[in-house]
Scaffold this motif. Sequence first.
Motif, mmCIF file in Angstrom:
data_model
loop_
_atom_site.group_PDB
_atom_site.id
_atom_site.type_symbol
_atom_site.label_atom_id
_atom_site.label_comp_id
_atom_site.label_asym_id
_atom_site.label_seq_id
_atom_site.Cartn_x
_atom_site.Cartn_y
_atom_site.Cartn_z
ATOM 1 N N UNK A 207 -7.534 -22.909 -1.948
ATOM 2 C CA UNK A 207 -8.645 -22.214 -1.281
ATOM 3 C C UNK A 207 -9.284 -21.237 -2.240
ATOM 4 N N UNK A 208 -10.609 -21.287 -2.318
ATOM 5 C CA UNK A 208 -11.311 -20.345 -3.200
ATOM 6 C C UNK A 208 -12.469 -19.712 -2.438
ATOM 7 N N UNK A 209 -12.522 -18.392 -2.504
ATOM 8 C CA UNK A 209 -13.604 -17.673 -1.855
ATOM 9 C C UNK A 209 -14.670 -17.391 -2.926
ATOM 10 N N UNK A 210 -15.689 -18.230 -2.937
ATOM 11 C CA UNK A 210 -16.698 -18.140 -4.000
ATOM 12 C C UNK A 210 -17.795 -17.145 -3.662
ATOM 13 N N UNK A 211 -18.228 -16.440 -4.676
ATOM 14 C CA UNK A 211 -19.415 -15.606 -4.530
ATOM 15 C C UNK A 211 -20.485 -16.186 -5.438
ATOM 16 N N UNK A 225 -16.353 -19.834 1.420
ATOM 17 C CA UNK A 225 -14.897 -19.950 1.376
ATOM 18 C C UNK A 225 -14.562 -21.431 1.525
ATOM 19 N N UNK A 226 -14.192 -22.062 0.417
ATOM 20 C CA UNK A 226 -13.969 -23.501 0.426
ATOM 21 C C UNK A 226 -12.499 -23.810 0.182
ATOM 22 N N UNK A 227 -12.083 -24.948 0.722
ATOM 23 C CA UNK A 227 -10.708 -25.362 0.485
ATOM 24 C C UNK A 227 -10.649 -26.849 0.194
ATOM 25 N N UNK A 342 -21.442 -18.125 -10.488
ATOM 26 C CA UNK A 342 -20.466 -18.265 -9.408
ATOM 27 C C UNK A 342 -19.134 -17.707 -9.875
ATOM 28 N N UNK A 343 -18.549 -16.828 -9.065
ATOM 29 C CA UNK A 343 -17.233 -16.292 -9.406
ATOM 30 C C UNK A 343 -16.360 -16.349 -8.158
ATOM 31 N N UNK B 25 -23.586 -21.200 -13.757
ATOM 32 C CA UNK B 25 -22.356 -21.013 -14.518
ATOM 33 C C UNK B 25 -21.215 -20.630 -13.587
ATOM 34 N N UNK B 26 -20.093 -21.288 -13.793
ATOM 35 C CA UNK B 26 -18.902 -20.966 -13.011
ATOM 36 C C UNK B 26 -17.990 -20.096 -13.847
#
Lengths: 355, 581
Positions: A207-211, A225-227, A342-343, B25-26
């Motif tokens: 699971x990653x909560x991307x900003x 929030x993707x999994x 994206x982080x 960019x990731x």
Amino acid sequence: MTLSPQQVRKQVMDYLEATDCSIIETSPLHVTVKLSPRADQMLTDRPYYWGFVERTGVEPETLSFTFVFNPEQYDSQAEAALVPRSSGLGNPGLMRADTGNGIASKPVEIEAATEPGGIISAGSVGSPAPPGNPQDSILSRYFGVVPALPRIGPGMIRREDVIYGSKRLRQIWEAAREEGKCLYLFEDPGSRQRTTLFSAAYEPWLGVYYKVEMSCDLKREELHFMGISLVTGVITYEFGSKLSPLKLTPRLPENVHVQPLEMSVTAGAEQLEASLTARLAELDYSWAEEARERLRLELAIIDVYYEELLKEPDEEKRKEIEEQYARRRQETSWQYEPQIAVSAVTYGLFHLRKT
Amino acid sequence: MTQLFRNSLPAGASQPAPVLPVPLSFNRNWLQDLESKLDKGGPWGDWRLSQLAVQGEEAGLVSSFDELQCMKHLSGLSPLPHQIDTAHKVLFQMSGRAILADEVGLGKTIEAGLILKEYLVRGLVSKVLILVPASLVLQWVRELNAKFGISAIAQKKAYSWGNDIVVASLDTAKRDPHKEVLMNNEYDMLIIDEAHKLKNKKSTNYQFVQQLRKKYCLLLTATPVQNDLGELFNLITLLKPGQLGNQGDFATNFVVDKRQPKNEEQLRGELSKLMIRNRRGEGPVNFTKRKVRNIPLTLSEEEKRLYDGVTAFVKEQYQEAGGNLSSMLSLVTLQREVCSSRDAVFITLVNLIKKLPEDSPKRDRMMELLQTIRTVKANTKAEKTLSLIREMNEKVIVFTEYRATQEYLLQYFREGGLQCVTYSGGMNRGKKDWMMDLFRGRAQVMIATEAGGEGINLQFCHHMINFDLPWNPMRVEQRIGRVHRLGQQNDVIIYNLSTQGTIEEHILHLLHEKINMFEMVIGGLDVILEKFEKKESLEKSLYKIMLESQDEEQLRSGLNHIGESLSQLNTRIKKESETII
């Protein structure tokens, strides 16, 4: 989005409880707390002190704070409670009726007793005239001692207003992220699983909560929030709602087994990124077009301006102008060029019961 | 980490990545972190804290390109509508490069703070450099921290430059070794206060700022045009070169004469893309009125004798010194103090006597004056002030130039049953704040010797008494500015005490009748003075006239002359600023 004092209180209390701070007293308007060593290290910015503790092995003395979530009400309650006290009518029962809040009357007493000269607090703004005892004369205050420094140190309880937008709240969020970003959790199967004959199959999810930050000279952000199941490769965009009804625990529950990974974490991350990219591709990009248009216009103006100046015959001067020209063009691109970064805010492996 | 996979997923599961119209960019630092923790088996984060961090992100999310976010992050600060409008315009129409040219007192600092905060909240800015005059560095730091929750620090040592948000003086920054450091940095935002110091493009100031690498840039000045239109062109070139064409285009298109623009409509249109100038009396910003009451007083016989004695002594000394002004300053002070209180005169006299050699003939003369002081039993001004204060029965601030007078008044008012606090330049910050709180709370009177500097904002009080007058009009303006500012709800009433037949009467006449300074729009004064004082400071000119005039008549005509030139400057400047911007 902004947060009400109640919401802020909830979040601060969550932090204090999660970090094992000892709550001395609390009301809907405030909390007085002695920080745990862990929270103290994150919040009080005393690296030298903690370095000293570490090297000498002494028992650490953590700081205490009174965090006030609704300064206005808190102050007016303090004031209301003072009037009957100083005129000798101090009746706790009456005071409770006045403030409509039984718990609040106690902190008010403490406040008045420990801080008669006004509270100097870094975070608080406004309400500069705290109630004092009207009986002491102007002279005694005039010749009195001014507390020139914020009161800090063991034994002192420093007041701080914690509201949406205050530094302290931001700091708490940052501290929470620092200690909570990387996760490894299991779904709590409840007590029945222990006694069940068959062990339950658990599926590992990444699971990653991307900003997502879309910026040009302006900026917009999105959170995702993707999994991804590292067994089946199934991706969900609503990983948050998948988790929210579940109870999660850091310990492997009894009588369950984790299915082996079909996909490495890195491969999972790649899948997530590809999927997120596809999602982002569906967005409206007129903002980027507009930013590029602005950039084109700005650059055109600069080009015209410097074209004239670059006719300068003097070699030395022309070089200088060329440098300036390049710098200005670069600055402008830096200012307007659209981009997306994206982080990850939080991330980790979640082991969920297979459905 | 190595893992064995029993069977890999079908390759078809991953579709070809679509191409975005914008570079994407990731950041994959998280993946490294996760993998290294998997290798080591932890330590793992706390689920509650993780959720809290997410809630924090959600709360601070910038969900829209074009909506001010900063307001909800600010508490205890309620900016005025024109300040919010300005921030909005700078962000969404000017893309973060602008000249903020509000007239004095409308809160340019607040506007700059709002804009900076907005960019910080949006994460578009992290490295910031703020260059201001040395005297304003601490004020900026304090305001950014207190009002905006922005952790700015004042530049003190070389390593200070490493901080994210630094406030420094322009004069320091442009010198080596600092210059070198700054040139190698990139600033997301550069803010320059008092930017009219950049009007000359040949100056080191200008070239230094031009070379700094910056993304967003704010130039703050109340006087974008001081002398000629070329200055404005230079400021704009610093911000966005070419916006008004090159120097030649600008001259042909917009300039008739140094000060006179042409195609004003068009110029104004172009300027509005780069510069915001809010004016007093426009829109919602309404300043209350200033009402002036001059209170003429007649000196008692003893006081008059002392006044005459001191005046005669000062003039004698001046003639003896052969008209050398610089050696006369303490005597000029004496002359001014005698209009304030005998205490002030006494202290200065005693100090002067101490400095004299034992056998100086002046000694006797001065001892005589001391004897005269003894005969003065009452202070006409103080008596009048006390009765004024009792009459108005409201909060009032009394300004005097002299510490001795301040002490005396404190004593006198207390005996008269008033609750007073004092305020002076020598107090440290904490004490100053404390005195202000006391005044806001229970004291009726504040006796202040210092009006300049920062931080005394007394909007809650709308009476002020000039117990004596500074001869420098800027200092008078600073005094008034303490109470007559944004947030003042009432008309401000200014009482000027002046004793008839003394120099004070003339000074008051000059300030009030000639420059009309008590009622004039704030902010015009500094421009007038700057022009007037190209030759010599106004204060000095006044001293000269006072010391050199033989009689009343000469004094009056000398002062009249100054008055005339000031009022001419006043009308000329007013006309110019109306035509240009």
